[in-house]
Design a protein around this motif. Sequence first.
Motif, PDB file in Angstrom:
ATOM      1  N   ASN B 311      -7.641  -1.016  -5.521  1.00  0.00           N
ATOM      2  CA  ASN B 311      -7.677  -1.806  -4.294  1.00  0.00           C
ATOM      3  C   ASN B 311      -8.150  -3.246  -4.546  1.00  0.00           C
ATOM      4  O   ASN B 311      -8.003  -4.113  -3.710  1.00  0.00           O
ATOM      5  CB  ASN B 311      -8.617  -1.071  -3.321  1.00  0.00           C
ATOM      6  CG  ASN B 311      -8.580  -1.665  -1.926  1.00  0.00           C
ATOM      7  OD1 ASN B 311      -9.611  -1.965  -1.352  1.00  0.00           O
ATOM      8  ND2 ASN B 311      -7.380  -1.839  -1.373  1.00  0.00           N
ATOM      9  N   LEU B 341      -6.120   4.167  -1.811  1.00  0.00           N
ATOM     10  CA  LEU B 341      -6.197   2.914  -1.049  1.00  0.00           C
ATOM     11  C   LEU B 341      -4.985   2.038  -1.357  1.00  0.00           C
ATOM     12  O   LEU B 341      -4.191   2.324  -2.248  1.00  0.00           O
ATOM     13  CB  LEU B 341      -7.495   2.166  -1.397  1.00  0.00           C
ATOM     14  CG  LEU B 341      -8.801   2.937  -1.126  1.00  0.00           C
ATOM     15  CD1 LEU B 341     -10.001   2.088  -1.528  1.00  0.00           C
ATOM     16  CD2 LEU B 341      -8.901   3.348   0.336  1.00  0.00           C
ATOM     17  N   GLU B 342      -4.944   0.951  -0.702  1.00  0.00           N
ATOM     18  CA  GLU B 342      -3.825   0.017  -0.861  1.00  0.00           C
ATOM     19  C   GLU B 342      -3.882  -0.663  -2.226  1.00  0.00           C
ATOM     20  O   GLU B 342      -4.952  -0.976  -2.740  1.00  0.00           O
ATOM     21  CB  GLU B 342      -3.930  -1.038   0.246  1.00  0.00           C
ATOM     22  CG  GLU B 342      -2.714  -1.934   0.342  1.00  0.00           C
ATOM     23  CD  GLU B 342      -2.975  -3.077   1.328  1.00  0.00           C
ATOM     24  OE1 GLU B 342      -2.389  -4.140   1.167  1.00  0.00           O
ATOM     25  OE2 GLU B 342      -3.805  -2.852   2.260  1.00  0.00           O
ATOM     26  N   GLN B 343      -2.724  -0.915  -2.803  1.00  0.00           N
ATOM     27  CA  GLN B 343      -2.696  -1.534  -4.126  1.00  0.00           C
ATOM     28  C   GLN B 343      -2.849  -3.039  -4.048  1.00  0.00           C
ATOM     29  O   GLN B 343      -2.063  -3.729  -3.415  1.00  0.00           O
ATOM     30  CB  GLN B 343      -1.367  -1.212  -4.841  1.00  0.00           C
ATOM     31  CG  GLN B 343      -1.295  -1.925  -6.185  1.00  0.00           C
ATOM     32  CD  GLN B 343      -0.026  -1.664  -6.944  1.00  0.00           C
ATOM     33  OE1 GLN B 343       0.814  -0.879  -6.490  1.00  0.00           O
ATOM     34  NE2 GLN B 343       0.114  -2.298  -8.074  1.00  0.00           N
ATOM     35  N   ASN B 344      -3.907  -3.543  -4.726  1.00  0.00           N
ATOM     36  CA  ASN B 344      -4.054  -4.996  -4.862  1.00  0.00           C
ATOM     37  C   ASN B 344      -4.032  -5.410  -6.339  1.00  0.00           C
ATOM     38  O   ASN B 344      -3.976  -6.582  -6.674  1.00  0.00           O
ATOM     39  CB  ASN B 344      -5.347  -5.478  -4.226  1.00  0.00           C
ATOM     40  CG  ASN B 344      -5.265  -5.384  -2.713  1.00  0.00           C
ATOM     41  OD1 ASN B 344      -4.224  -5.698  -2.121  1.00  0.00           O
ATOM     42  ND2 ASN B 344      -6.336  -4.918  -2.089  1.00  0.00           N
TER      43      ASN B 344
END
Lengths: 627, 459
Positions: B311, B341-344
Motif C-alpha cells: 500500500n 490493500l490498494e496497490q501503491n
Amino acid sequence: MENYSQYDVIVIGAGHAGVEAGLAASRKGMKTLMLTINLDNIAFMPCNPSVGGPAKGIVVREVDALGGEMAKVTDKTHIQMRMLNTGKGPAVRALRAQSDKVLYQQEMKRVLENQENLDILQGMVDEIIIEDDVVKGVRTNIGSVYHSSTVIITTGTFLRGEIILGDLKYSSGPNHQMPSVTLADQLKDLGFDIVRFKTGTPPRVNADSVDYSKTEIQPGDDVPRAFSFETTEFIMDQLPCWLTYTGESTHQIINDNLHLSAMYSGNIVGTGPRYCPSIEDKIVRFNDKPRHQIFLEPEGRETKEVYVQGLSTSMPEDVQRQMLASIPGLENARMMRAGYAIEYDALVPTQLWPTLETKKIDGLFTAGQINGTSGYEEAAGQGIIAGINAAAKILGEEPLILSRTDAYIGVLIDDLVTKGTNEPYRLLTSRAEHRLLLRHDNADMRLTEIGRKYGLITDARYDMFLTKKEQIEAEKARLGEIRIKPNAHTQSVIRSRGGTELKDGIMSLDLLRRPEMDYKSIMEILEEDIQVSTEVYEQIEIQTKYEGYIEKSLRQVDKMKRMEDKKIPHNIDYDAIHSLATEARDKLKTVKPLDLAQASRISGVNPADISILLIYIEQGNVKRVEA
Amino acid sequence: MQLETITSISTPNGEGAIGIVRLSGIDALAIADVLYRGKKQLAEVDSHTINYGHIVDPTTDEVIEEVMVAVMRAPRTYTREDIVEINCHGGIHTINRVLQLTLNHGARLAEPGEFTKRAFLNGRIDLSQAESVMDFIRAKTTQASKVAAGQMQGRLKSYIEDLRQRILNILAQVEVNIDYPEYDDVEEATTAFLLDEAKKVLVDIDDLLKDASQGRILREGLPTAIVGKPNVGKSSLLNYLVQDNKAIVTEIAGTTRDILEEYVNVGGIPLKLIDTAGIRDTDDIVEKIGVERSRAAIGSAALILYVMNYNDTLSTDDIEILESLARDDRQVIIVLNKTDLEQNMDLEALQSYGMPIVETSILHEAGLKQLEDEIAQLFFSGTVENADSTYVSNNRHIHLLEQSRSAIGDAIRSAEMDVPIDIVQIDLVKTWELLGEVIGEDVSEQLIDQLFSQFCLGK
C-alpha cells in the motif's frame, strides 16, 4: 699403464652411498674408479653404530635383493641383532643390527678391493670436468685428471662441512676429517640450488668407566637373524646394549648452559632434522618430560668406545662432561670423543631425475646425504640406484626407476625428486602408502627379478630365489586342496591354539586364515612333517592371512600403475598449455615429472591440472583414432 | 575404452522443471538397474530408448521419483561409453536423492568437465577441440572450487577438522610405536584404544550423515533477518512463522534482549530468526526505525526477508537499503505484504533489484505457502549459503562422508577381529584422508609433522 686415467664411471666418496654405487657399476662390467679423501674411512659410520630399524631395515633388505652389499657386510660383522615390532603386523617388522664399526669398514674395504673392474684411490676431487653440460671426468686437488662419461657424487656431509661445538665453528668433514670446499664451490658455480643442512652426534665414553649395574640390559634376539637372503652363517655370540635415563639434574645442567649451546647461540644456520634432535632441543621443546632414554651402544668388539645414543649435542666439551656425569651409570664415565653438530651443503633434490642423474649436467649423478637424506641405509639405497643407472646410461639400458609400490627405495627417491625436502630426510614407514606390500619378508620377491635383469644377481642366488618362489606357490596350491575334517584330532589342535571348534570340514588354507592358526598348527592337524623352510611357510602364512588387505592395496596400486603408464614426453612445453594453473605450471617446469602419477604427487598440482595434462599428452593418440 | 562409472546432475542447479542425473561408464546400466523399477530391466531395453518407471531406494523400497530413463549404449554416445540419463521432475531435493543413490551403488561423482574429458579421450571430440576441452575443465574447476570454498566456511569445516585431529592423534600414536618401537615414553597404542576412539569417530560421522539425509541440514538454523520499515507487518510475519510452524521453537536468551533468537522450521528448513526482540520491541515505535536499525538487524544474516507494504510507495530509505543489499552477496526475498490493500508500490522498480518477490497478505494468510517454497528453493538450490552452520551441503561432501564412514567401519571390524594394529591403521589413514578431501586439505606431510611435534624422538 695404458689408459690408466680412462674410466666408465667415477664415484666421488666411499661412504655408504659410494660403496654401493661403485660396486653396482663395476659389477655391471663398468670400469669404475672410486675416489675417497681417506682410504681408512671407507664405509665409516660417523654416527650411531647400527644398521636397520623400521623402514630403514627394509631398505637394507631391498639393497640386498637388488644385489648390493650392505646386508651381507652387516651380517658378517654385527655385534647384535633384533627383530623389531614383532608384536605388530608383518608389514612393519624390521631388523636392526648393532654394528662393529671397525669390522664393518674392514669387511667392506675387503669386498671393494676384491671387486673386478673397480679401482679405489685416495684423493680429493676438486673439480668435475664438464664440457657443454656433459660430464667428462674429474680433477683432484693435486691436479690428476681422470676421464669418464659418468660421475656419481656421494660426498655425504663433506661438502663445505663445518663442525660446531659451543661457540666454536670450524671447517671440517665428519669426525674432523678434511672437508670438501672447492667442489662445493663448483656445484654452486654450476648453478645448482644448494641448501644448508645440519645434523649431530653424541659423545662416546669408555666402557670401563660405565657402571652398568645402574642400567638395564638390552640383549639381542636369541634366534639367528640376518639381513641378506644369502646369509647362511649367523653370529650368535652377541653383545648387549644398555639403557639408562637423563634426569632432573641433567636437564638443569642443560638449561643453565643453554646460552653456550651452538643451537641457541645463533651459530647454526642449517636446518636440522626433527627426528634427530639434540638433547638440548629435546629439553627445550618437551620441557615437561622428566627424563629421556639414553641407550649405551658398544661401537665394536675390539674397542671400548660406547656410543651414548640420545645425547646428541653441540654443547661445549666441559658441559658435555657434566651432562654425562649426571646420568645414572655414567657418573664416572670418561669421555673419549665429544659430540658435535655439523653443517653441510646439500643439493635441492628436485634437481634430479628419478634415476638420480642431475637434470642440469648430463652424466652427473648424486646419491646419499648430498641429496638431503640422512642415514646409512637411505644412502645405500640411493647409491645402488645411482650406480646401476650410471652404468645403464653407458650400456644403453633402460634406467632403473623403482616405483613407490616396488620398494621403500622407490618411495625415498620419489619423495626427494618430486617433493624435495626441507630437512634432512629420513625414511619412516608412514611415508609409504602401501607398506603392507613393502615388507621386510618379501623384499626378495619384490626385487630379485629386477636385480637379475640389471646383472647384479648371481646364477646361484637367482636359482635359490626361483626355488623359494616355486615352493611357496606349490605349497599354497596344495593346502588349497586339502580338506580338513572336523574330527577329534583336528578339534583338539584347534582348541589348544585357543580357537573355536570346526562345525564343518574346511580347506587347510582357509583354516590358516584364522588369527590363532599358523602353518605349524595346520601341519599338526594334517599329521605331516614340515617340509619347507621357515621363509617359505612364513610367506604362505602372510599371503593367506592378509590376503584381503593385500588385494585392497593391489587394487589401489593398479590405479596408480595406470597413471604411471601415461608418460609425459621429455620435450613437453608447459607454457603452451594455457589452461594449466600458474602454480601447477611452475612446479611442473621444475620437477619435470616423467609420468602422470609423479605429476599428481607434486604439491600444488591438482586433479584438474592432471586432467588437462592428460588431454594434452593424449592428443597424439587421439589423432590416430581419428585417422 | 569404458572406464569406471561416473555420475552427476547434468542440468543447472535448482532451475527448470526437469533435472537429469547422468551416468557414464562400464557399470552405468547395472547401477541404474539396481534403482530402477519399470516394465523391463534397463539392461534389456534397446539402445537409444526412453523408458518410463520409478526410482526406488533399494534398501527401503521407498519410491523416490517417477522418471523417464534414457538408455544409450556405447559407442554411439557422447562419451562413447554406456550412458544412462534419469529424468526427474520432483525438484532439486529429489534429484539430489537420486544422485545419492547412484553414488551409494557404485558410481563415482564426476569431476568437473569429466564427461567431456571422456568424450575426448575416447575420440568423440576431435583434436581441434582439445584446447577448448582443457579450458572447459579449468573453468568448471574454478567455478566448483569457488562454490566449495563458500560452502566450507564455518562450523562444518571446524567440525571436520576436529574429527580429523582426533584421528590424527590416534594415527600418530600408532605410527610412533611402529617407527620408534624402542621408545618407552610413548604409550603403546593398543587395539583397544584405537577401537574406542574409532567408534566415537564413527558416531560423529554418522551424525553428520544423518543430518545430511534429513534434508541436508541442521545443527543450527539458517540465520534469517526480518527487516523493513515500521508497520509493514514484520511482527505479523514473525508471529506467523513462530506460531504456525510450531515444530521447533526454542528461545535462547542472549546477553541482551536485543539478540534474542528464535528457531523455526519452514518447510523442513531450519531458520534462526535474528533480533526477534528488536522486531517486537520497536515495531510500533514509529520513529525509532530506519536505515541504521535495519542494517544492524541484517547483521550476520544469510537470508533476509525484506518486508514492504503493498500500500506504500517506494521510499528513499527503501531504496538505500535495497541497493546496499543488492551489492551484498546475501540472499534477499522481498515480502510484499498487505496485498489486501490498494496497490501503491511500483512493482517494476522493485523487480529491477533482481530479488525474488513474494506477495502476501499475512492478515489473510495469503501467499505464505509461496514464501515457504521460495525459502526452500533458495536453500536446496544452494543459492543461499549458510556460513554459520554444520550442514553437509553438497553431494561431493556426502559422498566423501559415506566413504569415510565405510572406511572407519572397516577399521573397526578389523580391530574387532584382532588384526594387527598397523593393518587396522590402513583404513584409519584412509578415513582421515577422505575427511581431508571434504575440506580440501593437502594431507601429505601432516602425519609426519604431528609425529614430531607430539613426541620426543631421536638419537
